[in-house]
Each structure stands twice: as C-alpha cells, then as structure tokens.
Design a protein around this motif. Structure first.
Motif, PDB file in Angstrom:
ATOM      1  N   ASP A  31       0.829  -1.201   0.000  1.00  0.00           N
ATOM      2  CA  ASP A  31       0.000   0.000   0.000  1.00  0.00           C
ATOM      3  C   ASP A  31       0.867   1.255   0.000  1.00  0.00           C
ATOM      4  O   ASP A  31       0.577   2.236  -0.701  1.00  0.00           O
ATOM      5  CB  ASP A  31      -0.918  -0.013   1.223  1.00  0.00           C
ATOM      6  N   ALA A  32       1.964   1.235   0.779  1.00  0.00           N
ATOM      7  CA  ALA A  32       2.871   2.387   0.819  1.00  0.00           C
ATOM      8  C   ALA A  32       3.589   2.561  -0.515  1.00  0.00           C
ATOM      9  O   ALA A  32       3.777   3.679  -0.999  1.00  0.00           O
ATOM     10  CB  ALA A  32       3.875   2.228   1.951  1.00  0.00           C
ATOM     11  N   ALA A  33       3.972   1.450  -1.139  1.00  0.00           N
ATOM     12  CA  ALA A  33       4.689   1.530  -2.403  1.00  0.00           C
ATOM     13  C   ALA A  33       3.816   2.106  -3.515  1.00  0.00           C
ATOM     14  O   ALA A  33       4.308   2.797  -4.409  1.00  0.00           O
ATOM     15  CB  ALA A  33       5.185   0.142  -2.800  1.00  0.00           C
ATOM     16  N   ARG A  34       2.508   1.835  -3.448  1.00  0.00           N
ATOM     17  CA  ARG A  34       1.596   2.340  -4.473  1.00  0.00           C
ATOM     18  C   ARG A  34       1.558   3.865  -4.515  1.00  0.00           C
ATOM     19  O   ARG A  34       1.287   4.461  -5.559  1.00  0.00           O
ATOM     20  CB  ARG A  34       0.186   1.790  -4.244  1.00  0.00           C
ATOM     21  N   VAL A  35       1.801   4.498  -3.365  1.00  0.00           N
ATOM     22  CA  VAL A  35       1.771   5.970  -3.314  1.00  0.00           C
ATOM     23  C   VAL A  35       3.182   6.540  -3.161  1.00  0.00           C
ATOM     24  O   VAL A  35       3.369   7.674  -2.741  1.00  0.00           O
ATOM     25  CB  VAL A  35       0.858   6.464  -2.173  1.00  0.00           C
ATOM     26  N   PHE A  36       4.179   5.699  -3.500  1.00  0.00           N
ATOM     27  CA  PHE A  36       5.589   6.110  -3.496  1.00  0.00           C
ATOM     28  C   PHE A  36       6.081   6.552  -2.113  1.00  0.00           C
ATOM     29  O   PHE A  36       6.991   7.369  -2.006  1.00  0.00           O
ATOM     30  CB  PHE A  36       5.832   7.224  -4.518  1.00  0.00           C
ATOM     31  N   ALA A  37       5.464   6.006  -1.049  1.00  0.00           N
ATOM     32  CA  ALA A  37       5.963   6.264   0.309  1.00  0.00           C
ATOM     33  C   ALA A  37       7.046   5.230   0.586  1.00  0.00           C
ATOM     34  O   ALA A  37       6.857   4.255   1.325  1.00  0.00           O
ATOM     35  CB  ALA A  37       4.823   6.165   1.322  1.00  0.00           C
ATOM     36  N   ASN A  38       8.191   5.446  -0.034  1.00  0.00           N
ATOM     37  CA  ASN A  38       9.213   4.394  -0.059  1.00  0.00           C
ATOM     38  C   ASN A  38       9.787   4.065   1.313  1.00  0.00           C
ATOM     39  O   ASN A  38      10.074   2.899   1.612  1.00  0.00           O
ATOM     40  CB  ASN A  38      10.334   4.800  -1.016  1.00  0.00           C
ATOM     41  N   SER A  39       9.978   5.070   2.150  1.00  0.00           N
ATOM     42  CA  SER A  39      10.557   4.782   3.467  1.00  0.00           C
ATOM     43  C   SER A  39       9.592   3.929   4.286  1.00  0.00           C
ATOM     44  O   SER A  39      10.022   2.995   4.990  1.00  0.00           O
ATOM     45  CB  SER A  39      10.875   6.082   4.207  1.00  0.00           C
ATOM     46  N   ALA A  40       8.287   4.215   4.190  1.00  0.00           N
ATOM     47  CA  ALA A  40       7.306   3.406   4.909  1.00  0.00           C
ATOM     48  C   ALA A  40       7.249   1.996   4.338  1.00  0.00           C
ATOM     49  O   ALA A  40       7.126   1.007   5.080  1.00  0.00           O
ATOM     50  CB  ALA A  40       5.928   4.058   4.832  1.00  0.00           C
ATOM     51  N   ALA A  41       7.346   1.879   2.998  1.00  0.00           N
ATOM     52  CA  ALA A  41       7.329   0.561   2.370  1.00  0.00           C
ATOM     53  C   ALA A  41       8.537  -0.258   2.805  1.00  0.00           C
ATOM     54  O   ALA A  41       8.419  -1.446   3.139  1.00  0.00           O
ATOM     55  CB  ALA A  41       7.299   0.709   0.854  1.00  0.00           C
ATOM     56  N   LEU A  42       9.706   0.376   2.827  1.00  0.00           N
ATOM     57  CA  LEU A  42      10.922  -0.331   3.248  1.00  0.00           C
ATOM     58  C   LEU A  42      10.822  -0.800   4.700  1.00  0.00           C
ATOM     59  O   LEU A  42      11.260  -1.903   5.047  1.00  0.00           O
ATOM     60  CB  LEU A  42      12.142   0.576   3.079  1.00  0.00           C
ATOM     61  N   LYS A  43      10.233   0.032   5.530  1.00  0.00           N
ATOM     62  CA  LYS A  43      10.069  -0.354   6.937  1.00  0.00           C
ATOM     63  C   LYS A  43       9.169  -1.582   7.062  1.00  0.00           C
ATOM     64  O   LYS A  43       9.502  -2.542   7.779  1.00  0.00           O
ATOM     65  CB  LYS A  43       9.484   0.806   7.737  1.00  0.00           C
TER      66      LYS A  43
END
Length: 266
Positions: free
Chosen positions: A227-239
């Motif tokens: 879900d984070a990656a879909r909106v380019f929230a990369n730091s949240a996606a990596l976490k």
C-alpha cells in the motif's frame, strides 16, 4: 453541627452506606456539594516550588502536571520524593504513577491498559470493540480517566496527557494481560475496518506482532508495504518489508521460507 467531608468523584458508587447517607441528606436539604477541580499547571508548579525551596522551570512543571494531574496530594508527594537540589527525573515518577493507576476502578484500569497497548490516540469505537465492556461501563471508565487527567480528548478519540502515563498504564499490566490486550485490539481493528484493511494494515501488523502472533502479522506487513509503495511512500514501504523479512527469517529453514524471502526482497 456542621460536618465537612471529602469524597472522590464517583466514590459513592462503590459504598452503599455512603450513597444512602448522601441521598438522605440531599432529600432533607441538608447537603451542600462543592466541586473542587485539580490545580492548573502553574499552581501545581508553585506548590511544588514552595515545598522544594526553588521555582520549577517550564519543563519540570509540565512533567509534574502530567504525572500528578494537578491533585495536591500527588503534587506534594512528588515534590517531597526527590532531593531539593535535583531536577525531576522522569523515571522517578514511576512509583507515583503506578499508585495512581492502582487506585482506578477495574474498568477504568482496563480501558487505560487498552489505550496504552494501542500506543497512540484511540477511538471510542475501538475501545468499545476491544474492551468487552457494556456501553455504560465504558463511558463511566472513560469519564473517570478524563476526570483524573489520565486520558484526554484527542481528535475523534482519546489519548494520554503524557507518555509517562501511557508507560505506567502499560507496565502495570502483566505480560499475559498485554498479550490479550494486543490480540483484542487487532481483532477489533479487523472488525471495524473489514471493508478496507489496507488502511490499518501497518497497525494490525504491529498489534499482532506484539500479541505474539507473527503468522497473522506477516500478511499485514506485506499489505502495508504494498500500500505504501503504491503511493511512493518508499521509506514506509521499506520499513514494512523489513519487518516482514524479520518475521520470515524466524521461520523454519526450507523452500517455503526461501520463496517468501525472495518475493519480499524483489
């Protein structure tokens, strides 16, 4: 004959003899009730400063008010707990805060522990779903906590006035009770957000992890990462993906674990 007495808010509910006495006095027109509010932060700081022989700075005053709720008895206890030359150490308030929590009704303590296990502002809907209390009991418990300055209105729910209060409520619960609190919070979130679990996937993963249920936490870490990656929230996606990898690494070695790890790393 004039009789003056003090009673905590709601105190008559737990003592039939006191409730009967007050009801009779009210009916006879013999009772005059005066509400006494806690001290404001500035007054708490002034009282403690008089005891300690020096004025408190702004940070100390905020800490004192959070730990005592402005109740003079607690302010005096805190002021006398440390040598006069010392500043107030946060850790030094733990015994006082622990005693404040122990004085709560069982229902209020349960609600405080639930809110503490959630870790941030919590909605009334989630407290109701996870608390397993009747609506009237829940309202009375929240009102008790609000009256004591432990939980304060925050947005559409409630939050702790200070992180020290949250820590004291959480530490007061046994390890087994914490396990149950996190499980109930996770299950309550799933029920309340059944139509859109992606919105609370990260919180669900956290609660299931803290509730010693990694097999339930893993898919929610993956959902939160996607879900984070879909909106380019990369730091949240990596976490989220990093936390998923941590859970996968604890699984028994084999093809299934390797396939899952490869998928997440890709």
């Amino acid at each position: 004959l004039l009789v003056a007495a003090t009673l905590r808010a709601g105190g008559e509910n737990g003592a039939a003899a006191v409730a009967g006495l007050l009801q009779g006095a009210r009916s006879a027109g013999l009772l005059r009730e005066m509400g006494v509010a806690p001290l404001e932060a500035a007054a708490s700081g002034e009282l403690a400063g008089n005891i300690r022989g020096r004025a408190l700075d702004e940070a100390e005053t905020r800490l004192l008010q959070a730990a005592t709720g402005g109740y003079p008895l607690y302010v005096l206890e805190a002021a006398r707990a440390f040598p006069e030359a010392e500043s107030f150490p946060e850790a030094g308030f733990s015994p006082l805060l622990g005693r404040r929590m122990q004085r709560l009704s069982p229902q209020a303590r349960h609600v405080a522990e639930l809110a503490a296990a959630f870790g941030h502002d919590i909605s009334l809907d989630l407290l109701s779903e996870a608390g397993d209390l009747e609506t009237g009991e829940l309202v009375d418990a929240i009102d008790e906590l609000w009256g004591l300055g432990i939980l304060l209105p925050a947005g559409s729910g409630y939050g702790f006035g200070h992180n020290l209060l949250r820590a004291a409520a959480y530490e007061g619960a046994t390890p087994a009770k914490r396990w149950l609190l996190h499980r109930r919070l996770a299950q309550g979130l799933e029920l309340l957000h059944a139509g859109n679990l992606d919105a609370v996937a990260s919180t669900l993963a956290e609660q299931y992890t803290l509730g010693s249920s990694p097999e339930r936490a893993l898919p929610f870490h993956l959902r939160a990462g996607a879900d984070a990656a879909r909106v380019f929230a990369n730091s949240a996606a990596l976490k989220s993906y990093g936390q998923a990898l941590g859970l996968i690494s604890a699984q028994p070695a084999g093809r299934a674990r390797d396939t899952a790890e490869l998928s997440v790393r890709r």
